[in-house]
Design an enzyme around this catalytic site. Structure first.
Site: not given
Length: 332
Positions: A127, A231
């Protein structure tokens, strides 16, 4: 809303390549490599062209198109069954407990064990939303459209679904986890390994990594600190997964240490909550919903308005539906 989710085609290659260059590394499902991206599109086209509703190893690539400009502004991917051509490896975080009678002390050590526990699962991944579009719910549209696609083709997906979130990457583009664990055995830095992984897959890591458990206490501080952390740009994605019913069950990526989230497919909130309905009228209304229609290469999804059989004109145009057609809908 003028944005549409649809199957990717060969014509989207340049758009995907331009977006791949914006990912910042560590995004292995969207490599900045035209040959690798072209292979993904070819594999996806074969999956969309196969009509049989049976579970096998396939990849579906979807894109987010701005209908006003024709530009592709986002993408996402669905893997139907991982670990079929080569083993699907994860690290599982566990604990080893030891007791010393002489010292009257119990020691508990955290270890990373190389496992294939998630082999055979479906996977949602890849994505990416263009930075200029990260407003207005388009990220949510991309993410949840995958679940509506799975619902529409349920027999082609496994009973468990996973999502791997990218791990922590430092400002220099390096991975503390790679440097502290895998990098010690490969003679290449993270950027080199990342580029190789994106094109060739991560089997080379599994081939060369030691198979015995790794005690995290023996890792450097920076590597230990990022085990299981996403992240910073992936925190919103992690929250969206949690809202869908995904959970972190102590599995992490063998490449960058990012968390792997899992869920039972039929318990994913969007899949469980979606309903099918016949369109009875096209008219203006305020009832926000995520809408989808069509199968395989004819699949379409968008954000719009729907209630009691009535769909708003913009959504009807985007999905190319009218009275008498059937759509799937779920609350936004």
């Amino acid at each position: 809303m003028t944005h549409l989710i649809r199957p990717a085609t060969d014509a989207d290659l340049q758009h995907l390549y331009e977006m791949a260059k914006l990912t910042g590394g560590g995004f292995t499902n969207l490599p900045p490599d035209k040959q690798a991206l072209s292979a993904k599109l070819e594999r996806s086209a074969a999956a969309f062209a196969r009509d049989e509703d049976t579970l096998t190893d396939e990849l579906f690539v979807l894109v987010l198109e701005d209908l006003a400009t024709g530009d592709v502004r986002g993408t996402c991917q669905i893997f139907t069954q991982v670990g079929q051509h080569w083993p699907f490896y994860s690290y599982r975080i566990g604990t080893i407990t030891k007791h010393s009678v002489e010292l009257a002390r119990t020691f508990r050590a955290e270890v990373l064990s190389l496992v294939n526990d998630l082999e055979g699962s479906s996977e949602v991944g890849g994505l990416f939303l263009h930075p200029a579009e990260r407003a207005g719910g388009l990220g949510l549209l991309l993410a949840r459209s995958r679940y509506l696609f799975i619902r529409a083709h349920r027999a082609r997906f496994a009973d468990r679904i996973l999502a791997e979130l990218r791990g922590v990457i430092d400002e220099a583009g390096g991975s503390p986890f790679w440097d502290g664990v895998a990098g010690r055995f490969f003679g290449m830095n993270f950027q080199e390994a990342d580029a190789f992984n994106a094109v060739n897959g991560n089997q080379f890591i599994a081939d060369l990594m030691p198979k015995h458990p790794i005690y995290t206490a023996m890792l450097g501080e920076h590597a230990r600190a990022v085990v299981g952390l996403p992240h910073p740009t992936g925190r919103a994605a992690m929250r969206m997964l949690e809202n869908e019913g995904f959970a972190f069950e102590q599995y992490v990526d063998i490449f960058d240490g990012g968390p792997t989230m899992t869920a039972r497919t039929d318990q994913v909130a969007t899949i469980r909550g979606a309903r099918d309905a016949e369109v009875t009228a096209v008219a203006a209304l305020k009832a926000p919903a995520l809408l989808a229609t069509g199968r395989l290469r004819h699949f379409r999804a968008c954000l719009g308005h729907f209630a009691d059989g009535i769909i708003d004109p913009a959504s009807a145009s985007t999905l190319n539906v009218t009275a008498g057609d059937t759509i799937s809908h779920v609350a936004r």
